[in-house]
Design an enzyme around this catalytic site. Structure first.
Site, PDB file in Angstrom:
ATOM      1  N   LYS A   8       0.719   4.063  -2.963  1.00 45.45           N
ATOM      2  CA  LYS A   8       0.326   5.448  -2.725  1.00 45.45           C
ATOM      3  C   LYS A   8       1.481   6.413  -2.994  1.00 45.45           C
ATOM      4  O   LYS A   8       1.258   7.541  -3.458  1.00 45.45           O
ATOM      5  CB  LYS A   8      -0.195   5.613  -1.295  1.00 45.45           C
ATOM      6  CG  LYS A   8      -1.537   4.930  -1.060  1.00 45.45           C
ATOM      7  CD  LYS A   8      -2.604   5.400  -2.041  1.00 45.45           C
ATOM      8  CE  LYS A   8      -3.987   4.923  -1.686  1.00 45.45           C
ATOM      9  NZ  LYS A   8      -5.010   5.361  -2.660  1.00 45.45           N
ATOM     10  N   TYR A  63       0.833  -1.209   0.000  1.00 47.48           N
ATOM     11  CA  TYR A  63       0.000   0.000   0.000  1.00 47.48           C
ATOM     12  C   TYR A  63       0.865   1.256   0.000  1.00 47.48           C
ATOM     13  O   TYR A  63       0.571   2.228  -0.706  1.00 47.48           O
ATOM     14  CB  TYR A  63      -0.907  -0.042   1.224  1.00 47.48           C
ATOM     15  CG  TYR A  63      -1.951   1.051   1.298  1.00 47.48           C
ATOM     16  CD1 TYR A  63      -3.014   1.081   0.403  1.00 47.48           C
ATOM     17  CD2 TYR A  63      -1.899   2.016   2.295  1.00 47.48           C
ATOM     18  CE1 TYR A  63      -3.986   2.060   0.487  1.00 47.48           C
ATOM     19  CE2 TYR A  63      -2.874   2.998   2.393  1.00 47.48           C
ATOM     20  CZ  TYR A  63      -3.916   3.021   1.486  1.00 47.48           C
ATOM     21  OH  TYR A  63      -4.878   4.002   1.579  1.00 47.48           O
TER      22      TYR A  63
END
Length: 310
Positions: A161, A157
């Site tokens: 991002k 993640y």
């Protein structure tokens, strides 16, 4: 002044619940017709109904993002159903949280496929449409504090991002001539993920009871409801945001932020260059005094907001 999206058409990916649904409803309330995308049909239909209940217009496209085919389907649906396409919000995402040694290749690839490839393919299709039709479009991507600072158990993640922010900075350069803006929003809000974190328990309790979120969360932590983030998305989707591009903007609770782009915090020189021994002797001690922090840093909870852990 009233920020309006009257006559605009927006596409929101991952809009079946939580933040994505809040963005879709807020865009519609500002006047936009909305293409609601989600991989789960019931969730997408639910958001369409919420938009219509608020007096807006919406249509669902049920498909996982990532492929060029889905990206083009979203653009084509906006044009066919509403006669235009002006705004893209790339919110779709999944989590596969595990610490590094427990994270499989599939865990890593699945998250990057949705967040990174999904953002890339949708933005590419949107920009092509904007440029072809001469539309000064608006693109809002969604980042995360994890992508800015890191978080335990979120290698995939964090990578995804951070990649989105890197792409935004590049796209801002490439889209400038076409007057298309692209920015990243870093939301901090109560979602399905934060419901399970003891630190946020008092805030979740208040929301579930229909009560105001305590001021500590809203003001000190910048943590609130998904609707608290939606205003920034609407602003960035509007004509009022012309010229604002390549930025990373935080939103949550009562707080708005502009995140800095990485810049050197220390620069030193040594004539003839640096070998390992010179670095150890001359740079090492100074480096240790300028080490940058990693991970999110939460302030201590006030005593009245502490809840026992299950």
């Amino acid at each position: 002044m009233s920020t309006t999206l009257q006559g605009k058409v927006a596409v929101v990916t991952g809009a079946g619940a939580g933040l994505g649904a809040a963005y879709a409803v807020a865009l519609a309330q500002a006047g936009a017709a909305v293409v609601v995308n989600d991989a789960v049909e019931a969730a997408a239909r639910s958001t369409v109904e919420a938009v219509e209940a608020a007096g807006g217009r919406a249509v669902a496209v049920v498909a996982p993002v990532g492929s060029a085919e889905t990206a083009q389907q979203l653009v084509d649906t906006a044009l066919a159903e509403f006669g235009g396409f002006d705004v893209l919000v790339t919110n779709a995402g999944i989590l596969r949280d595990k610490s590094l040694l427990k994270m499989s290749d599939d865990d890593f690839d699945a998250v990057l496929a949705v967040h990174v490839r999904g953002t890339f393919s949708c933005v590419r299709a949107a920009f092509a449409s904007f440029k072809e039709r001469g539309v000064a479009g608006r693109i809002v991507t969604i980042g995360s504090p994890t992508g800015q600072r890191g978080n335990f158990g979120q290698t995939n993640y964090a990578a995804a991002k951070a990649a989105i922010v890197g792409m935004v900075r590049t796209w801002a350069l490439e889209m400038k001539k076409a007057q298309v803006t692209v920015n990243a929003v870093v939301p901090v809000a109560a979602t399905a993920m934060t419901r399970t974190v003891p630190y946020f328990a008092a805030a979740v309790e208040a929301m579930d009871a229909g009560e105001p979120i305590p001021s500590f969360y809203r003001h000190d932590l910048g943590f609130g409801s998904p609707e608290d983030v939606a205003g920034l998305v609407v602003f960035l989707a509007s004509d009022e945001s012309a010229g604002i591009s390549g930025q990373v903007l935080g939103a949550g609770g009562d707080r708005l932020q502009v995140w800095s782009h990485p810049e050197p915090v220390l620069t030193v020189h040594h004539e003839g260059g640096w070998d390992a021994d010179t670095i150890a002797a001359q740079f090492g001690p100074t480096l240790r005094e300028n080490l940058q922090s990693v991970g999110e840093r939460f302030p201590e909870l006030p005593a009245d907001l502490v809840r026992p852990q299950a």
